[in-house]
Write a protein that holds these residues in place. Structure first.
Motif, mmCIF file in Angstrom:
data_model
loop_
_atom_site.group_PDB
_atom_site.id
_atom_site.type_symbol
_atom_site.label_atom_id
_atom_site.label_comp_id
_atom_site.label_asym_id
_atom_site.label_seq_id
_atom_site.Cartn_x
_atom_site.Cartn_y
_atom_site.Cartn_z
ATOM 1 N N ASP A 68 0.876 -1.177 0.000
ATOM 2 C CA ASP A 68 0.000 0.000 0.000
ATOM 3 C C ASP A 68 0.912 1.226 0.000
ATOM 4 O O ASP A 68 1.534 1.529 1.007
ATOM 5 N N PHE A 69 1.019 1.898 -1.140
ATOM 6 C CA PHE A 69 1.929 3.044 -1.279
ATOM 7 C C PHE A 69 1.198 4.372 -1.093
ATOM 8 O O PHE A 69 0.080 4.540 -1.570
ATOM 9 N N LYS A 70 1.860 5.299 -0.416
ATOM 10 C CA LYS A 70 1.421 6.695 -0.423
ATOM 11 C C LYS A 70 2.605 7.475 -0.995
ATOM 12 O O LYS A 70 3.711 7.431 -0.434
ATOM 13 N N LEU A 71 2.396 8.112 -2.154
ATOM 14 C CA LEU A 71 3.467 8.863 -2.827
ATOM 15 C C LEU A 71 3.099 10.343 -2.862
ATOM 16 O O LEU A 71 1.920 10.678 -3.046
ATOM 17 N N ALA A 72 4.120 11.208 -2.723
ATOM 18 C CA ALA A 72 3.821 12.642 -2.710
ATOM 19 C C ALA A 72 4.960 13.450 -3.306
ATOM 20 O O ALA A 72 6.111 13.017 -3.288
ATOM 21 N N ASP A 83 -2.542 7.657 -3.542
ATOM 22 C CA ASP A 83 -2.630 6.347 -2.909
ATOM 23 C C ASP A 83 -2.485 5.298 -4.016
ATOM 24 O O ASP A 83 -3.301 5.264 -4.950
ATOM 25 N N HIS A 84 -1.435 4.475 -3.945
ATOM 26 C CA HIS A 84 -1.180 3.469 -4.985
ATOM 27 C C HIS A 84 -1.129 2.067 -4.387
ATOM 28 O O HIS A 84 -1.035 1.900 -3.164
ATOM 29 N N PHE A 85 -1.136 1.075 -5.275
ATOM 30 C CA PHE A 85 -1.043 -0.328 -4.854
ATOM 31 C C PHE A 85 0.016 -1.013 -5.702
ATOM 32 O O PHE A 85 0.113 -0.769 -6.914
ATOM 33 N N GLY A 86 0.807 -1.851 -5.074
ATOM 34 C CA GLY A 86 1.857 -2.574 -5.802
ATOM 35 C C GLY A 86 1.249 -3.673 -6.658
ATOM 36 O O GLY A 86 0.912 -4.750 -6.171
ATOM 37 N N GLY A 91 6.140 -2.476 -10.017
ATOM 38 C CA GLY A 91 5.193 -1.468 -10.508
ATOM 39 C C GLY A 91 4.066 -1.211 -9.524
ATOM 40 O O GLY A 91 3.787 -2.018 -8.640
ATOM 41 N N HIS A 92 3.463 -0.041 -9.673
ATOM 42 C CA HIS A 92 2.317 0.303 -8.826
ATOM 43 C C HIS A 92 1.339 1.131 -9.630
ATOM 44 O O HIS A 92 1.722 1.784 -10.605
ATOM 45 N N LYS A 93 0.060 1.074 -9.210
ATOM 46 C CA LYS A 93 -0.973 1.852 -9.902
ATOM 47 C C LYS A 93 -1.776 2.613 -8.873
ATOM 48 O O LYS A 93 -1.937 2.151 -7.739
ATOM 49 N N ILE A 94 -2.334 3.755 -9.290
ATOM 50 C CA ILE A 94 -3.174 4.531 -8.378
ATOM 51 C C ILE A 94 -4.417 3.697 -8.044
ATOM 52 O O ILE A 94 -5.024 3.079 -8.932
ATOM 53 N N ASP A 95 -4.770 3.656 -6.742
ATOM 54 C CA ASP A 95 -5.889 2.812 -6.290
ATOM 55 C C ASP A 95 -7.165 3.070 -7.090
ATOM 56 O O ASP A 95 -7.903 2.138 -7.421
ATOM 57 N N SER A 96 -7.403 4.366 -7.391
ATOM 58 C CA SER A 96 -8.667 4.701 -8.055
ATOM 59 C C SER A 96 -8.761 4.113 -9.469
ATOM 60 O O SER A 96 -9.856 4.005 -10.020
ATOM 61 N N SER A 97 -7.622 3.697 -10.044
ATOM 62 C CA SER A 97 -7.667 3.130 -11.405
ATOM 63 C C SER A 97 -7.920 1.624 -11.384
ATOM 64 O O SER A 97 -8.118 1.001 -12.417
ATOM 65 N N ILE A 98 -7.900 1.031 -10.174
ATOM 66 C CA ILE A 98 -8.090 -0.431 -10.096
ATOM 67 C C ILE A 98 -9.240 -0.788 -9.141
ATOM 68 O O ILE A 98 -9.284 -1.883 -8.577
ATOM 69 N N GLY A 99 -10.135 0.166 -8.926
ATOM 70 C CA GLY A 99 -11.341 -0.120 -8.134
ATOM 71 C C GLY A 99 -11.228 0.259 -6.670
ATOM 72 O O GLY A 99 -12.128 -0.024 -5.877
ATOM 73 N N GLY A 100 -10.125 0.906 -6.273
ATOM 74 C CA GLY A 100 -9.971 1.326 -4.875
ATOM 75 C C GLY A 100 -10.218 2.810 -4.713
ATOM 76 O O GLY A 100 -10.709 3.474 -5.628
ATOM 77 N N SER A 101 -9.860 3.318 -3.532
ATOM 78 C CA SER A 101 -10.097 4.737 -3.266
ATOM 79 C C SER A 101 -8.844 5.373 -2.676
ATOM 80 O O SER A 101 -7.900 4.675 -2.310
ATOM 81 N N SER A 102 -8.894 6.692 -2.573
ATOM 82 C CA SER A 102 -7.779 7.472 -2.058
ATOM 83 C C SER A 102 -7.966 7.623 -0.561
ATOM 84 O O SER A 102 -8.913 8.276 -0.134
ATOM 85 N N ASP A 103 -7.073 7.016 0.245
ATOM 86 C CA ASP A 103 -7.313 7.005 1.690
ATOM 87 C C ASP A 103 -6.150 7.631 2.457
ATOM 88 O O ASP A 103 -5.229 6.937 2.875
ATOM 89 N N GLY A 127 -10.460 -0.113 4.967
ATOM 90 C CA GLY A 127 -11.501 -0.956 4.387
ATOM 91 C C GLY A 127 -11.332 -1.118 2.880
ATOM 92 O O GLY A 127 -12.046 -1.900 2.246
ATOM 93 N N ASP A 128 -10.377 -0.402 2.300
ATOM 94 C CA ASP A 128 -10.109 -0.511 0.859
ATOM 95 C C ASP A 128 -9.276 -1.781 0.624
ATOM 96 O O ASP A 128 -8.279 -2.006 1.310
ATOM 97 N N ASP A 129 -9.671 -2.594 -0.357
ATOM 98 C CA ASP A 129 -8.919 -3.821 -0.677
ATOM 99 C C ASP A 129 -7.482 -3.523 -1.075
ATOM 100 O O ASP A 129 -6.629 -4.406 -1.043
ATOM 101 N N PHE A 130 -7.228 -2.271 -1.503
ATOM 102 C CA PHE A 130 -5.894 -1.929 -1.991
ATOM 103 C C PHE A 130 -5.066 -1.173 -0.946
ATOM 104 O O PHE A 130 -4.061 -0.544 -1.285
ATOM 105 N N ASP A 131 -5.504 -1.231 0.324
ATOM 106 C CA ASP A 131 -4.710 -0.719 1.441
ATOM 107 C C ASP A 131 -4.456 -1.883 2.391
ATOM 108 O O ASP A 131 -5.246 -2.831 2.439
ATOM 109 N N SER A 132 -3.358 -1.788 3.127
ATOM 110 C CA SER A 132 -2.990 -2.880 4.030
ATOM 111 C C SER A 132 -3.539 -2.585 5.428
ATOM 112 O O SER A 132 -3.202 -1.555 6.006
#
Ligand code: HEM
Length: 166
Positions: A68-72, A83-86, A91-103, A127-132
Motif C-alpha cells: 500500500d503506497f502513499k506517494l507525494a 494512494d497506490h497499490f503494488g 510497478g504500482h498503480k493509483i488505487d482509483s484506477s483499479i477499483g480502490g479509493s484514495s485514503d 476498508g479498501d482492498d488496496f490498502d494494508s
C-alpha cells in the motif's frame, strides 16, 4: 458559569492528551520516516533530500508487489499525494484506477533547501482492498523511496526497506 468554564478546560486538556503522542522515527538511505498512532489513524511525516517525489509502502508480499503506497511531491505551493497499490514486483498503480479509493488526509507539504517533507494521516484500516490493514503494535514492513522528479512514474533514486513496530 465557573463550572462551565472548568468543563471546557477539562475537555481541551483531554483532547490534548489524546493527540499529543510522540512520534517514533527511523532514518535510512537519507529518508526519514516519523509516525505515531492517533486513535484510528496513523500520522506520518516523511522527508528526503529531493525536489522530486517521496513515498512509503506498507507490507509488500515481495519486492514492491501488494504494498500500500502513499506517494507525494511538492510543486510550488501545491502538494500532490496519491494512494497506490503494488500491482507487480516493480510497478504500482493509483488505487482509483483499479477499483480502490484514495485514503489519506494531507496535513502539509514543504520543499525547502532541496528537502521535501510531507505530513499526512491515513486510516489504520481504511476498508479498501488496496490498502494494508494495520494495527498499533504490529510489526510492519515498510518501503521508503524517493525520486528526483515531480513525476510518480519515474523510478527511485534511493530506496530501502525496514521493519518497524507501529
Ligand atoms: C515508477 C515507480 C517505480 C519503479 C519503476 C520501481 C522499480 C523498481 C525496481 C526495478 C526494483 C528492483 C531493484 C532496483 O532496481 O532497485 C525496485 C525495488 C524496490 N522499490 Fe521500487 N520502483 C518504483 C517505485 C517505488 C516506490 C514508490 C517505492 C517505495 C516507497 C519503492 C520501493 C522499492 C524498494 C524498497 C525496493 C527494494 C525491495 C526489495 O529489495 O525487497 N519503489 N523498484
Amino acid at each position: 458559569m465557573k463550572l462551565r468554564f472548568l468543563f471546557i478546560i477539562l475537555i481541551l486538556a483531554s483532547t490534548q492528551t489524546a493527540f499529543s503522542s510522540e512520534f517514533k522515527e527511523v532514518e535510512d538511505s537519507e529518508i526519514r520516516f516519523q509516525w505515531t498512532v492517533e486513535g484510528a489513524n496513523l500520522h506520518i511525516i516523511l522527508s528526503a533530500p529531493t525536489e522530486g517525489w517521496v513515498a512509503v509502502g506498507f507490507n509488500p508480499s515481495k519486492v514492491m508487489k501488494d504494498a500500500d503506497f502513499k506517494l507525494a511531491y511538492v510543486q510550488g505551493s501545491t502538494t500532490v499525494i496519491e494512494d497506490h497499490f503494488g500491482t507487480g514486483l516493480f510497478g504500482h498503480k493509483i488505487d482509483s484506477s483499479i477499483g480502490g479509493s484514495s485514503d489519506f488526509e494531507l496535513i502539509n507539504g514543504t520543499e525547502s533547501s532541496g528537502v521535501t517533507t510531507v505530513e499526512f494521516t491515513m486510516p489504520l484500516n481504511s476498508g479498501d482492498d488496496f490498502d494494508s490493514p494495520l494495527q498499533e503494535g504490529d510489526e510492519v514492513k515498510i518501503l521508503l523511496a524517493y525520486g528526483t522528479r515531480d513525476d510518480l512514474s519515474r523510478k527511485h533514486k534511493k530506496r530501502t526497506s525496514i521493519i518497524i513496530e507501529l
